[in-house]
Design a protein around this motif. Sequence first.
Motif, PDB file in Angstrom:
ATOM      1  N   VAL A  46      22.702  15.451 168.493  1.00 12.90           N
ATOM      2  CA  VAL A  46      21.412  15.738 169.121  1.00 12.90           C
ATOM      3  C   VAL A  46      21.527  15.477 170.610  1.00 12.90           C
ATOM      4  O   VAL A  46      22.077  14.454 171.038  1.00 12.90           O
ATOM      5  CB  VAL A  46      20.295  14.868 168.505  1.00 12.90           C
ATOM      6  N   GLN A  47      21.009  16.394 171.424  1.00 11.05           N
ATOM      7  CA  GLN A  47      21.061  16.227 172.865  1.00 11.05           C
ATOM      8  C   GLN A  47      20.093  15.131 173.298  1.00 11.05           C
ATOM      9  O   GLN A  47      18.893  15.208 172.990  1.00 11.05           O
ATOM     10  CB  GLN A  47      20.700  17.537 173.569  1.00 11.05           C
ATOM     11  N   PRO A  48      20.561  14.106 173.986  1.00  3.97           N
ATOM     12  CA  PRO A  48      19.680  13.014 174.421  1.00  3.97           C
ATOM     13  C   PRO A  48      18.549  13.524 175.312  1.00  3.97           C
ATOM     14  O   PRO A  48      18.762  14.373 176.180  1.00  3.97           O
ATOM     15  CB  PRO A  48      20.627  12.095 175.215  1.00  3.97           C
ATOM     16  N   GLY A  49      17.350  13.022 175.059  1.00  7.93           N
ATOM     17  CA  GLY A  49      16.204  13.347 175.897  1.00  7.93           C
ATOM     18  C   GLY A  49      15.639  14.736 175.706  1.00  7.93           C
ATOM     19  O   GLY A  49      14.872  15.205 176.546  1.00  7.93           O
ATOM     20  N   THR A  50      16.017  15.421 174.618  1.00  8.82           N
ATOM     21  CA  THR A  50      15.499  16.768 174.384  1.00  8.82           C
ATOM     22  C   THR A  50      14.726  16.801 173.082  1.00  8.82           C
ATOM     23  O   THR A  50      14.831  15.904 172.253  1.00  8.82           O
ATOM     24  CB  THR A  50      16.645  17.799 174.300  1.00  8.82           C
ATOM     25  N   ALA A  51      13.955  17.854 172.906  1.00  5.31           N
ATOM     26  CA  ALA A  51      13.185  18.025 171.677  1.00  5.31           C
ATOM     27  C   ALA A  51      13.804  19.133 170.841  1.00  5.31           C
ATOM     28  O   ALA A  51      13.650  20.307 171.156  1.00  5.31           O
ATOM     29  CB  ALA A  51      11.733  18.366 172.007  1.00  5.31           C
ATOM     30  N   GLY A  52      14.536  18.749 169.820  1.00  4.62           N
ATOM     31  CA  GLY A  52      15.065  19.729 168.879  1.00  4.62           C
ATOM     32  C   GLY A  52      16.351  20.416 169.283  1.00  4.62           C
ATOM     33  O   GLY A  52      16.768  21.365 168.623  1.00  4.62           O
ATOM     34  N   GLU A  53      16.991  19.979 170.365  1.00  2.79           N
ATOM     35  CA  GLU A  53      18.247  20.610 170.760  1.00  2.79           C
ATOM     36  C   GLU A  53      19.421  19.904 170.080  1.00  2.79           C
ATOM     37  O   GLU A  53      19.481  18.679 170.032  1.00  2.79           O
ATOM     38  CB  GLU A  53      18.423  20.577 172.277  1.00  2.79           C
ATOM     39  N   PHE A  54      20.366  20.702 169.559  1.00  2.37           N
ATOM     40  CA  PHE A  54      21.455  20.092 168.794  1.00  2.37           C
ATOM     41  C   PHE A  54      22.672  20.999 168.736  1.00  2.37           C
ATOM     42  O   PHE A  54      22.614  22.195 169.002  1.00  2.37           O
ATOM     43  CB  PHE A  54      20.987  19.789 167.366  1.00  2.37           C
ATOM     44  N   GLU A  55      23.798  20.378 168.373  1.00  4.98           N
ATOM     45  CA  GLU A  55      25.004  21.076 167.945  1.00  4.98           C
ATOM     46  C   GLU A  55      25.355  20.512 166.576  1.00  4.98           C
ATOM     47  O   GLU A  55      25.289  19.301 166.370  1.00  4.98           O
ATOM     48  CB  GLU A  55      26.156  20.853 168.914  1.00  4.98           C
ATOM     49  N   GLU A  56      25.708  21.382 165.654  1.00  2.00           N
ATOM     50  CA  GLU A  56      25.969  20.932 164.284  1.00  2.00           C
ATOM     51  C   GLU A  56      27.213  21.631 163.743  1.00  2.00           C
ATOM     52  O   GLU A  56      27.451  22.811 164.003  1.00  2.00           O
ATOM     53  CB  GLU A  56      24.766  21.227 163.392  1.00  2.00           C
ATOM     54  N   PHE A  57      28.027  20.874 163.017  1.00  5.23           N
ATOM     55  CA  PHE A  57      29.253  21.387 162.436  1.00  5.23           C
ATOM     56  C   PHE A  57      29.367  20.917 160.995  1.00  5.23           C
ATOM     57  O   PHE A  57      28.892  19.833 160.657  1.00  5.23           O
ATOM     58  CB  PHE A  57      30.489  20.860 163.189  1.00  5.23           C
ATOM     59  N   PHE A  58      30.006  21.712 160.166  1.00  6.61           N
ATOM     60  CA  PHE A  58      30.454  21.181 158.885  1.00  6.61           C
ATOM     61  C   PHE A  58      31.721  21.909 158.449  1.00  6.61           C
ATOM     62  O   PHE A  58      31.957  23.066 158.810  1.00  6.61           O
ATOM     63  CB  PHE A  58      29.357  21.226 157.814  1.00  6.61           C
ATOM     64  N   ILE A  59      32.541  21.193 157.715  1.00 13.13           N
ATOM     65  CA  ILE A  59      33.839  21.708 157.293  1.00 13.13           C
ATOM     66  C   ILE A  59      33.671  22.505 156.014  1.00 13.13           C
ATOM     67  O   ILE A  59      33.034  22.051 155.064  1.00 13.13           O
ATOM     68  CB  ILE A  59      34.833  20.549 157.064  1.00 13.13           C
ATOM     69  N   LEU A  60      34.256  23.669 155.998  1.00 17.30           N
ATOM     70  CA  LEU A  60      34.186  24.549 154.834  1.00 17.30           C
ATOM     71  C   LEU A  60      35.604  24.753 154.316  1.00 17.30           C
ATOM     72  O   LEU A  60      36.450  25.290 155.032  1.00 17.30           O
ATOM     73  CB  LEU A  60      33.556  25.888 155.223  1.00 17.30           C
ATOM     74  N   ASP A  61      35.850  24.321 153.096  1.00 21.56           N
ATOM     75  CA  ASP A  61      37.137  24.591 152.451  1.00 21.56           C
ATOM     76  C   ASP A  61      38.315  24.082 153.279  1.00 21.56           C
ATOM     77  O   ASP A  61      39.188  24.845 153.706  1.00 21.56           O
ATOM     78  CB  ASP A  61      37.283  26.095 152.195  1.00 21.56           C
ATOM     79  N   GLY A  62      38.350  22.794 153.523  1.00 18.67           N
ATOM     80  CA  GLY A  62      39.509  22.201 154.187  1.00 18.67           C
ATOM     81  C   GLY A  62      39.427  22.214 155.691  1.00 18.67           C
ATOM     82  O   GLY A  62      38.917  21.281 156.299  1.00 18.67           O
ATOM     83  N   ARG A  63      39.934  23.293 156.353  1.00 16.32           N
ATOM     84  CA  ARG A  63      39.984  23.327 157.814  1.00 16.32           C
ATOM     85  C   ARG A  63      39.049  24.354 158.429  1.00 16.32           C
ATOM     86  O   ARG A  63      38.890  24.403 159.644  1.00 16.32           O
ATOM     87  CB  ARG A  63      41.413  23.617 158.297  1.00 16.32           C
ATOM     88  N   SER A  64      38.455  25.226 157.635  1.00 10.07           N
ATOM     89  CA  SER A  64      37.504  26.183 158.183  1.00 10.07           C
ATOM     90  C   SER A  64      36.223  25.455 158.577  1.00 10.07           C
ATOM     91  O   SER A  64      35.834  24.476 157.947  1.00 10.07           O
ATOM     92  CB  SER A  64      37.207  27.282 157.161  1.00 10.07           C
TER      93      SER A  64
END
Length: 350
Positions: A46-64
Amino acid sequence: MISSLRLPSEPMIDKTISSSVILGSIQDRDGSDMCWDGVRGGARFVQPGTAGEFEEFFILDGRSVVALRDTRCPVAERHLYLGEDYVKFHIRFSGSSIIALDDYSASREISGPSFGIMVQPSERRKVEQIPSCGHQRWLTILLTRETFVDMFESTLSDLPQFLTAFSAGKADQPFIASAQLTKTLSQTAIAMFSSQLRGSTRRMFFEAKTLELLSIISEQLTQQFVPGKRLTLTTRDSDKIREVFRLLEDDPSTLPNMSVLARQLGLNRDKLIKGFKQIHGQTITEASLALRMHRARELLHSGESVTRVADLAGYAYIGNFSAAYRKFFGTSPTHEHRKHTHQSARGPIV
């Protein structure tokens, strides 16, 4: 939408990104609110000091990896992506970035809304430059070759040539193509941005939506890139057809005569026209118009008058240029010119 553009120079934040960097960020939890669900292969920053701004990641099937970004950039960024044998499906809703790939003679601007596909083989680097003050809202699915083959196995023979080459481990050159951002594709991706789920339930939801996106993409690619019987293109054919795109980049203001062009390249006219769409995902006319409009916008941003830009874009009548520009970008060239002229007159915001 992809077009030719020179990389601008401005102070910026530099980042080197690879699958190991992303995976390390996901797995390295420090207990703060900035990162969560690392044990199950997901992270939300979550971006500090912002409302609802974010970067999100998740791993799919090992390295994807699946990556989402919904932020505004107060400072320009430049990302160096190391080539790691990935195919990337990119759904962009807003914002723009300029990318340059090894062995490409020109950079490319990608702006939303758009859907793009990129093959980035090992040892081929990508540099992405993101301008400041833009709202970046996009989703990218990065599939390793093994995962791509596993998920697209039933449709591999019907996919565009650059993807079948990638699946066979024969893609030694980077490649970018654009396709239509359909309503179904857009709605499925938006559901991931708006989800309020947490923890394991969120991960299962994201996995299901990602598989749904890949299913939609697979169907779209077989229909859009290969609308009829798939052409058999030799390496020479493909090289000649890619040469057409370079010719369009050199002079996007003039649409070449297809019969004359085919004779110059030593190709059958039908093979030239159908082969171009099979490789690039758009017709020669569509590619020429996109290059022409983006080059025109670049000139307007640099301060050239609308009349001058219309002439450089190959339009004898300014009214025809204005109508084409408005249809393509949704705004008039006069408004575009006035907006950037006023911004330049005010000077930079500090």
